[in-house]
Design a protein around this motif. Structure first.
Motif, short mmCIF file in Angstrom:
data_model
loop_
_atom_site.label_atom_id
_atom_site.label_comp_id
_atom_site.label_asym_id
_atom_site.label_seq_id
_atom_site.Cartn_x
_atom_site.Cartn_y
_atom_site.Cartn_z
N THR A 30 -6.40 -9.09 9.71
CA THR A 30 -5.96 -9.24 11.10
C THR A 30 -6.90 -10.24 11.75
O THR A 30 -7.82 -10.77 11.11
N GLU A 31 -6.69 -10.46 13.02
CA GLU A 31 -7.56 -11.41 13.73
C GLU A 31 -9.03 -10.98 13.67
O GLU A 31 -9.92 -11.82 13.58
N HIS A 32 -9.27 -9.65 13.67
CA HIS A 32 -10.64 -9.17 13.77
C HIS A 32 -11.15 -8.39 12.56
O HIS A 32 -12.35 -8.16 12.46
N HIS A 33 -10.26 -7.97 11.68
CA HIS A 33 -10.67 -7.07 10.60
C HIS A 33 -10.02 -7.44 9.27
O HIS A 33 -9.00 -8.13 9.23
N ARG A 34 -10.63 -6.93 8.22
CA ARG A 34 -10.07 -7.03 6.87
C ARG A 34 -10.29 -5.68 6.21
O ARG A 34 -11.40 -5.15 6.22
N GLU A 35 -9.23 -5.12 5.66
CA GLU A 35 -9.30 -3.79 5.07
C GLU A 35 -8.42 -3.74 3.83
O GLU A 35 -7.36 -4.37 3.79
N ARG A 36 -8.85 -2.98 2.84
CA ARG A 36 -8.04 -2.81 1.64
C ARG A 36 -7.01 -1.70 1.88
O ARG A 36 -7.33 -0.67 2.48
N PHE A 37 -5.79 -1.95 1.42
CA PHE A 37 -4.75 -0.94 1.43
C PHE A 37 -4.34 -0.69 -0.01
O PHE A 37 -4.33 -1.60 -0.83
N ASP A 38 -3.96 0.54 -0.29
CA ASP A 38 -3.58 0.88 -1.66
C ASP A 38 -2.26 0.23 -2.06
O ASP A 38 -2.13 -0.22 -3.20
N PHE A 39 -1.29 0.18 -1.14
CA PHE A 39 0.03 -0.34 -1.47
C PHE A 39 0.63 -1.16 -0.33
O PHE A 39 0.45 -0.83 0.83
N ALA A 40 1.36 -2.20 -0.71
CA ALA A 40 2.19 -2.95 0.23
C ALA A 40 3.55 -3.12 -0.42
O ALA A 40 3.65 -3.48 -1.59
N VAL A 41 4.59 -2.82 0.33
CA VAL A 41 5.96 -3.03 -0.13
C VAL A 41 6.45 -4.30 0.56
O VAL A 41 6.41 -4.39 1.79
N THR A 42 6.87 -5.26 -0.25
CA THR A 42 7.20 -6.59 0.27
C THR A 42 8.53 -7.07 -0.27
O THR A 42 9.01 -6.62 -1.30
N ASN A 43 9.10 -8.00 0.43
CA ASN A 43 10.17 -8.86 -0.07
C ASN A 43 9.73 -10.25 0.39
O ASN A 43 8.73 -10.75 -0.11
N SER A 44 10.32 -10.81 1.38
CA SER A 44 9.80 -12.06 1.91
C SER A 44 8.67 -11.78 2.91
O SER A 44 7.92 -12.67 3.27
N ARG A 45 8.56 -10.55 3.36
CA ARG A 45 7.48 -10.11 4.24
C ARG A 45 7.16 -8.66 3.92
O ARG A 45 7.85 -8.01 3.14
N THR A 46 6.12 -8.14 4.52
CA THR A 46 5.69 -6.77 4.27
C THR A 46 6.54 -5.80 5.11
O THR A 46 6.66 -5.99 6.32
N VAL A 47 7.11 -4.78 4.47
CA VAL A 47 7.89 -3.79 5.21
C VAL A 47 7.17 -2.44 5.29
O VAL A 47 7.48 -1.63 6.16
N GLN A 48 6.21 -2.22 4.39
CA GLN A 48 5.48 -0.94 4.42
C GLN A 48 4.07 -1.14 3.86
O GLN A 48 3.88 -1.86 2.89
N LEU A 49 3.12 -0.47 4.50
CA LEU A 49 1.76 -0.40 4.00
C LEU A 49 1.42 1.07 3.84
O LEU A 49 1.68 1.88 4.75
N ALA A 50 0.88 1.43 2.68
CA ALA A 50 0.54 2.83 2.43
C ALA A 50 -0.90 2.93 1.93
O ALA A 50 -1.38 2.05 1.22
N HIS A 51 -1.52 4.02 2.33
CA HIS A 51 -2.90 4.26 1.91
C HIS A 51 -3.06 5.73 1.60
O HIS A 51 -2.37 6.58 2.17
N THR A 52 -3.99 6.04 0.71
CA THR A 52 -4.25 7.42 0.33
C THR A 52 -5.68 7.80 0.70
O THR A 52 -6.58 6.97 0.70
N TRP A 53 -5.82 9.07 1.00
CA TRP A 53 -7.13 9.63 1.33
C TRP A 53 -7.28 10.98 0.64
O TRP A 53 -6.28 11.70 0.49
N SER A 54 -8.49 11.33 0.28
CA SER A 54 -8.77 12.68 -0.22
C SER A 54 -9.78 13.33 0.71
O SER A 54 -10.81 12.74 1.03
N PHE A 55 -9.46 14.55 1.11
CA PHE A 55 -10.37 15.31 1.94
C PHE A 55 -11.05 16.41 1.14
O PHE A 55 -11.69 17.29 1.70
N GLN A 56 -10.94 16.32 -0.19
CA GLN A 56 -11.63 17.25 -1.08
C GLN A 56 -12.91 16.61 -1.60
O GLN A 56 -13.19 16.60 -2.79
N VAL A 57 -13.66 16.04 -0.70
CA VAL A 57 -14.91 15.39 -1.08
C VAL A 57 -16.06 16.03 -0.31
O VAL A 57 -15.88 16.52 0.81
N PRO A 58 -17.25 16.02 -0.92
CA PRO A 58 -18.38 16.64 -0.24
C PRO A 58 -18.87 15.84 0.96
O PRO A 58 -19.33 16.43 1.95
#
Length: 162
Positions: A30-58
């Protein structure tokens, strides 16, 4: 890894295929940030961004901080859009109204998980659909529906491109 595998399988079940419409481990800029996402669903443009998290961590504090930082990038997209960049140099536009999805592994019973509360507040504030790993199939179905709605028959579901 459990959530990643569940989302990957959900995409496969709904004909969203890696290398065709599914991109993994993408950089969202983005204009101010860069972040990794687990998945992007695309055709000519991005229609979905998905990310996973686990809360079973110490280290709940680290997860909470990561989710909050991730949320700033999502907020930036919602305000001004962004670009998904792939390792091969290709890029896909990300509109402000892109579909964001989160799949998470919930904390174990009796586990203290303050990061879960923080994350839910971030997801709610940003109006992000967040679901436990058992509901990951919804992400694949939604991706397929978005591709059909956005592109009709003008997108390829076959991995060989034929």
């Amino acid at each position: 890894h459990v959530a990643l595998a569940a989302v990957r399988a959900a995409y496969r079940r709904h004909s969203v295929q890696k290398g065709v419409n599914l991109r993994e481990r993408v950089a969202l800029e983005t204009e101010h940030h860069r972040e990794r996402f687990d998945f992007a669903v695309t055709n000519s443009r991005t229609v979905q961004l998905a990310h996973t998290w686990s809360f079973q961590v110490p280290d709940q504090e680290q997860v909470a901080e990561n989710v909050k930082a991730w949320g700033w990038t999502v907020r930036d997209v919602k305000e001004g859009g962004g670009i998904v960049s792939l390792p091969d140099g290709s890029q896909y536009e990300v509109a402000r109204d892109v579909d964001f999805e989160v799949v998470y592994v919930p904390p174990t019973p009796n586990q203290a998980a303050p990061a879960m509360r923080d994350a839910q507040n971030v997801f709610r504030a940003l109006k992000i659909r967040a679901m436990p790993v058992d509901d990951a199939d919804d992400v694949g179905q939604r991706a397929y529906d978005l591709l059909v709605r956005e592109f009709g028959g003008r997108f390829d579901l076959r991995s060989d491109g034929s």
